[in-house]
Design an enzyme around this catalytic site. Structure first.
Site, mmCIF file in Angstrom:
data_model
loop_
_atom_site.group_PDB
_atom_site.id
_atom_site.type_symbol
_atom_site.label_atom_id
_atom_site.label_comp_id
_atom_site.label_asym_id
_atom_site.label_seq_id
_atom_site.Cartn_x
_atom_site.Cartn_y
_atom_site.Cartn_z
ATOM 1 N N CYS A 114 0.830 -1.205 0.000
ATOM 2 C CA CYS A 114 0.000 0.000 0.000
ATOM 3 C C CYS A 114 0.866 1.256 0.000
ATOM 4 C CB CYS A 114 -0.930 -0.019 1.213
ATOM 5 S SG CYS A 114 -2.132 1.330 1.244
ATOM 6 N N CYS A 115 1.882 1.287 0.857
ATOM 7 C CA CYS A 115 2.787 2.441 0.897
ATOM 8 C C CYS A 115 3.525 2.604 -0.429
ATOM 9 C CB CYS A 115 3.800 2.281 2.032
ATOM 10 S SG CYS A 115 3.133 2.585 3.683
ATOM 11 N N CYS A 203 -0.693 7.800 7.765
ATOM 12 C CA CYS A 203 -2.073 7.640 7.309
ATOM 13 C C CYS A 203 -2.979 7.283 8.488
ATOM 14 C CB CYS A 203 -2.148 6.550 6.239
ATOM 15 S SG CYS A 203 -1.367 6.996 4.685
ATOM 16 N N CYS A 206 -3.237 3.667 9.831
ATOM 17 C CA CYS A 206 -1.959 3.065 10.254
ATOM 18 C C CYS A 206 -1.280 3.844 11.373
ATOM 19 C CB CYS A 206 -1.019 2.965 9.058
ATOM 20 S SG CYS A 206 -1.690 2.004 7.696
ATOM 21 N N CYS A 231 8.253 3.112 5.510
ATOM 22 C CA CYS A 231 7.257 2.980 4.446
ATOM 23 C C CYS A 231 7.888 2.865 3.070
ATOM 24 C CB CYS A 231 6.316 4.189 4.471
ATOM 25 S SG CYS A 231 7.163 5.763 4.265
#
Length: 241
Positions: A114-115, A203, A206, A231
Site C-alpha cells: 500500500c505504501c 495515514c 496506520c 514505508c
C-alpha cells in the site's frame, strides 16, 4: 557530484547545526526541495525560508491522511506564503490494489504494498526531477533503522544510472525535545493530533496515539515488527537488514 565529493561534504557537515547543513544544501543546489509531512519538516521549512524565501516544498497526499494533516498543509502554505506541491498516487495502480484487496489489506499482508503505491511511487516521480531533497529524518526516530544515516548522502533508493540524487538530513542528530523546543520558540505550525497523544503521524488507518513512555514510532504500523516500520520513502535506511 561524485561519491568522493559526497564523502568530503559529509565530513564537512558531520555533527553540524541544522541551519549550517541547510545553508550548504541550498548553496550547492538550485533544483532542491523539502519533503513535508511532519513536525520536523515544518521546522526545516521555517529555517529554510529565512535562507531562500522561495524554497520548494512538496507533500504526499496518500488519500488516507487525517483531516488534521490536510489542515496542517494549508496552515503551512498560508503561514509561510509558499506553494506546497501536493502529490497524489497513480489512480490506475491504486484502483487495481483496492479492487483486488480492498481498503485495509495492509492489516493482513503488511503495509509495504500500500505504501509503495500511495507514497513511494509518487515520490519517485517527483524525485526524478530533482537534483537533491531535504528530509526531517532523525536518528532517534527508530533505533532499528535510522542509526547509521549521515547528514548528506547519495540517495541509493531513488538514484538511477542516469540521475544521481543527493539527500540531506539536517535534523539527524536532534532529539524530539529539540524539535518541540524550536516549534514553541518560533511559533511553528504543527499538527493538531500532537495534542492528542499522536507523535509520529502517517495515514489514518496506520497511526494511533502512543502510551506514556512508548517510543514515538510505536503508534505507526503497530501490528508489525519494529524493524519493518519504514514505508519505503527512506528505503536505504534499512539496507542490509
Amino acid at each position: 557530484m561524485t561519491d568522493f565529493d559526497i564523502q568530503a561534504l559529509q565530513t564537512e557537515l558531520r555533527n553540524k547545526n541544522p541551519r549550517v547543513i541547510l545553508r550548504k544544501a541550498l548553496e550547492l543546489f538550485d533544483n532542491i526541495a523539502i519533503s513535508f509531512s511532519g513536525a520536523e519538516d515544518v521546522v526545516l521549512i521555517d529555517m529554510a525560508v529565512k535562507i531562500r524565501p522561495d524554497i520548494r516544498v512538496f507533500s504526499l497526499d496518500t488519500g488516507r491522511l487525517h483531516p488534521e494533516t490536510y489542515r496542517l498543509i494549508e496552515k503551512v502554505r498560508k503561514h509561510y506564503g509558499i506553494a506546497v506541491e501536493v502529490l497524489s498516487p497513480d489512480r490506475e495502480l491504486l484502483d487495481e490494489l483496492v479492487k483486488a484487496k480492498g481498503l485495509f489489506s495492509f492489516y493482513e499482508d503488511g503495509h509495504h504494498e500500500c505504501c509503495g503505491i500511495r507514497k513511494v511511487e509518487p515520490l519517485k516521480r517527483k524525485l526524478a526531477h530533482l537534483d537533491a531533497w531535504i528530509t526531517g529524518q532523525r536518528k532517534d526516530q527508530s533505533l532499528d533503522t535510522r542509526q547509521n544515516i549521515p547528514e548528506v548522502q547519495i540517495d541509493t533508493a531513488f538514484s538511477t544510472p542516469a540521475h544521481t540524487l543527493v539527500k540531506f538530513n539536517p535534523l539527524l542528530n536532534w532529539t524530539s525535545a529539540q524539535v518541540w523546543d524550536y516549534i514553541e520558540a518560533y511559533q511553528v505550525p504543527f499538527n493538531e493530533l500532537h495534542q492528542r497523544g499522536y507523535i509520529s503521524i502517517g495515514c489514518e488507518p496506520c497511526t494511533r496515539p502512543v502510551l506514556p513512555n512508548q517510543h514515538e514510532r510505536a503508534g505507526r504500523w503497530w501490528w508489525e515488527d519494529a524493524a519493518k516500520k519504514e514505508c519505503g520513502l527512506h528505503a536505504s535506511n534499512v539496507e542490509g537488514k
